[in-house]
Design a protein around this motif. Structure first.
Motif, PDB file in Angstrom:
ATOM      1  N   LYS A  26       2.018   4.496   4.366  1.00  0.00           N
ATOM      2  CA  LYS A  26       2.171   4.112   5.812  1.00  0.00           C
ATOM      3  C   LYS A  26       1.664   2.631   5.836  1.00  0.00           C
ATOM      4  CE  LYS A  26      -0.696   4.825  10.074  1.00  0.00           C
ATOM      5  NZ  LYS A  26      -1.930   5.602  10.575  1.00  0.00           N
ATOM      6  N   TYR A  27       0.842   2.297   5.078  1.00  0.00           N
ATOM      7  CA  TYR A  27       0.689   0.820   4.956  1.00  0.00           C
ATOM      8  C   TYR A  27       1.247  -0.289   3.867  1.00  0.00           C
ATOM      9  CZ  TYR A  27      -3.127   1.899   8.236  1.00  0.00           C
ATOM     10  OH  TYR A  27      -4.027   2.297   9.311  1.00  0.00           O
ATOM     11  N   ASN A  28       2.272   0.578   3.095  1.00  0.00           N
ATOM     12  CA  ASN A  28       3.210  -0.175   2.081  1.00  0.00           C
ATOM     13  C   ASN A  28       1.955  -0.969   1.129  1.00  0.00           C
ATOM     14  OD1 ASN A  28       5.637   0.474   2.872  1.00  0.00           O
ATOM     15  ND2 ASN A  28       5.506  -0.894   4.400  1.00  0.00           N
ATOM     16  N   LEU A  29       1.008  -0.189   0.881  1.00  0.00           N
ATOM     17  CA  LEU A  29      -0.034  -1.130   0.034  1.00  0.00           C
ATOM     18  C   LEU A  29       0.372  -1.357  -1.574  1.00  0.00           C
ATOM     19  CD1 LEU A  29      -3.126   1.213   0.717  1.00  0.00           C
ATOM     20  CD2 LEU A  29      -2.672  -0.792   1.925  1.00  0.00           C
ATOM     21  N   PHE A  30       1.308  -0.792  -1.948  1.00  0.00           N
ATOM     22  CA  PHE A  30       1.800  -1.140  -3.169  1.00  0.00           C
ATOM     23  C   PHE A  30       2.838  -2.031  -3.289  1.00  0.00           C
ATOM     24  CE2 PHE A  30       0.104   3.099  -5.018  1.00  0.00           C
ATOM     25  CZ  PHE A  30      -1.015   2.579  -4.898  1.00  0.00           C
ATOM     26  N   GLN A  31       3.482  -2.543  -1.916  1.00  0.00           N
ATOM     27  CA  GLN A  31       4.593  -3.479  -1.835  1.00  0.00           C
ATOM     28  C   GLN A  31       4.257  -4.783  -2.486  1.00  0.00           C
ATOM     29  OE1 GLN A  31       6.247  -3.709   1.839  1.00  0.00           O
ATOM     30  NE2 GLN A  31       8.361  -4.621   1.242  1.00  0.00           N
ATOM     31  N   PHE A  32       4.858  -5.436  -3.151  1.00  0.00           N
ATOM     32  CA  PHE A  32       4.391  -6.977  -3.746  1.00  0.00           C
ATOM     33  C   PHE A  32       3.341  -6.938  -4.251  1.00  0.00           C
ATOM     34  CE2 PHE A  32       7.230  -7.636   0.163  1.00  0.00           C
ATOM     35  CZ  PHE A  32       8.376  -7.879  -0.569  1.00  0.00           C
ATOM     36  N   LEU A  33       2.676  -5.786  -4.788  1.00  0.00           N
ATOM     37  CA  LEU A  33       1.282  -5.730  -5.477  1.00  0.00           C
ATOM     38  C   LEU A  33       1.247  -6.276  -7.023  1.00  0.00           C
ATOM     39  CD1 LEU A  33      -1.748  -5.102  -5.356  1.00  0.00           C
ATOM     40  CD2 LEU A  33      -1.256  -2.805  -6.091  1.00  0.00           C
ATOM     41  N   GLY A  81      -6.678   3.429 -13.989  1.00  0.00           N
ATOM     42  CA  GLY A  81      -6.679   4.235 -13.002  1.00  0.00           C
ATOM     43  C   GLY A  81      -5.795   3.964 -11.908  1.00  0.00           C
ATOM     44  N   LEU A  82      -5.577   2.502 -11.649  1.00  0.00           N
ATOM     45  CA  LEU A  82      -4.615   2.120 -10.583  1.00  0.00           C
ATOM     46  C   LEU A  82      -3.331   2.101 -11.098  1.00  0.00           C
ATOM     47  CD1 LEU A  82      -3.985   0.745  -7.936  1.00  0.00           C
ATOM     48  CD2 LEU A  82      -4.281  -1.606  -9.067  1.00  0.00           C
ATOM     49  N   SER A  83      -2.922   1.948 -12.509  1.00  0.00           N
ATOM     50  CA  SER A  83      -1.668   2.256 -13.033  1.00  0.00           C
ATOM     51  C   SER A  83      -1.399   3.890 -12.919  1.00  0.00           C
ATOM     52  CB  SER A  83      -1.518   1.903 -14.420  1.00  0.00           C
ATOM     53  OG  SER A  83      -0.553   2.154 -15.030  1.00  0.00           O
ATOM     54  N   ASN A  84      -2.038   4.721 -13.220  1.00  0.00           N
ATOM     55  CA  ASN A  84      -1.847   6.001 -13.097  1.00  0.00           C
ATOM     56  C   ASN A  84      -1.767   6.505 -11.493  1.00  0.00           C
ATOM     57  OD1 ASN A  84      -1.998   6.515 -15.648  1.00  0.00           O
ATOM     58  ND2 ASN A  84      -4.130   6.871 -15.771  1.00  0.00           N
ATOM     59  N   LEU A  85      -2.475   5.842 -10.857  1.00  0.00           N
ATOM     60  CA  LEU A  85      -2.139   5.949  -9.156  1.00  0.00           C
ATOM     61  C   LEU A  85      -0.584   5.538  -8.803  1.00  0.00           C
ATOM     62  CD1 LEU A  85      -3.170   6.776  -6.382  1.00  0.00           C
ATOM     63  CD2 LEU A  85      -4.045   4.631  -6.152  1.00  0.00           C
ATOM     64  N   LEU A  86      -0.465   4.462  -9.306  1.00  0.00           N
ATOM     65  CA  LEU A  86       0.954   4.013  -8.754  1.00  0.00           C
ATOM     66  C   LEU A  86       2.016   4.699  -9.649  1.00  0.00           C
ATOM     67  CD1 LEU A  86       0.388   0.060  -9.821  1.00  0.00           C
ATOM     68  CD2 LEU A  86       1.354   1.127  -7.612  1.00  0.00           C
ATOM     69  N   ALA A  87       1.857   5.369 -10.407  1.00  0.00           N
ATOM     70  CA  ALA A  87       2.815   6.359 -11.363  1.00  0.00           C
ATOM     71  C   ALA A  87       2.800   7.624 -10.228  1.00  0.00           C
ATOM     72  CB  ALA A  87       2.285   6.595 -12.558  1.00  0.00           C
ATOM     73  N   LEU A  88       1.558   8.117  -9.929  1.00  0.00           N
ATOM     74  CA  LEU A  88       1.635   9.211  -9.291  1.00  0.00           C
ATOM     75  C   LEU A  88       2.393   9.072  -7.740  1.00  0.00           C
ATOM     76  CD1 LEU A  88       0.446  12.151  -8.637  1.00  0.00           C
ATOM     77  CD2 LEU A  88      -1.641  11.038  -7.543  1.00  0.00           C
ATOM     78  N   TYR A  89       1.868   7.906  -7.376  1.00  0.00           N
ATOM     79  CA  TYR A  89       2.673   7.512  -5.824  1.00  0.00           C
ATOM     80  C   TYR A  89       4.174   7.660  -5.986  1.00  0.00           C
ATOM     81  CZ  TYR A  89       4.063   5.072  -1.780  1.00  0.00           C
ATOM     82  OH  TYR A  89       4.752   5.026  -0.491  1.00  0.00           O
TER      83      TYR A  89
END
Length: 101
Positions: A26-33, A81-89
């Protein structure tokens, strides 16, 4: 409910709900991260946290606050953890395409 590993040995895990994944979308949190090198480091996590803090100061809904408390600002959340969250997402987003509204 999904779980991601927060450290190499797998002794620390963070629970991720479907609502958390929907909020990220909804918030496009990973866009351009992530930078062009594609490596998730602690400064990338800091960048995400700073972006979220600025969003929270402007007023936010309960889902965003829950995501921050339960996942992003979790005491065990590190770069892995963030890397794994990105993969899960990415996996979840592919399996659950956004419906046309």
């Amino acid at each position: 409910m999904y779980t991601i590993k927060a450290n190499e040995s797998g002794t620390r895990q963070i629970g991720i709900s479907t609502e958390n994944l929907v909020t990220i979308r909804k918030y496009n949190l990973f866009q351009f991260l992530i930078d062009s090198n594609g490596i998730v480091t602690e400064p990338v996590l800091d960048k995400l946290r700073l972006n979220l803090r600025s969003m929270l100061t402007g007023g936010a809904d309960k889902d965003l606050v829950d995501l921050c408390i339960d996942v992003i600002f979790h005491r065990d959340m590190k770069a892995l953890g963030l890397s794994n969250l990105l993969a899960l997402y990415e996996e979840w987003n592919t399996a659950n395409p956004e419906s046309a509204e």
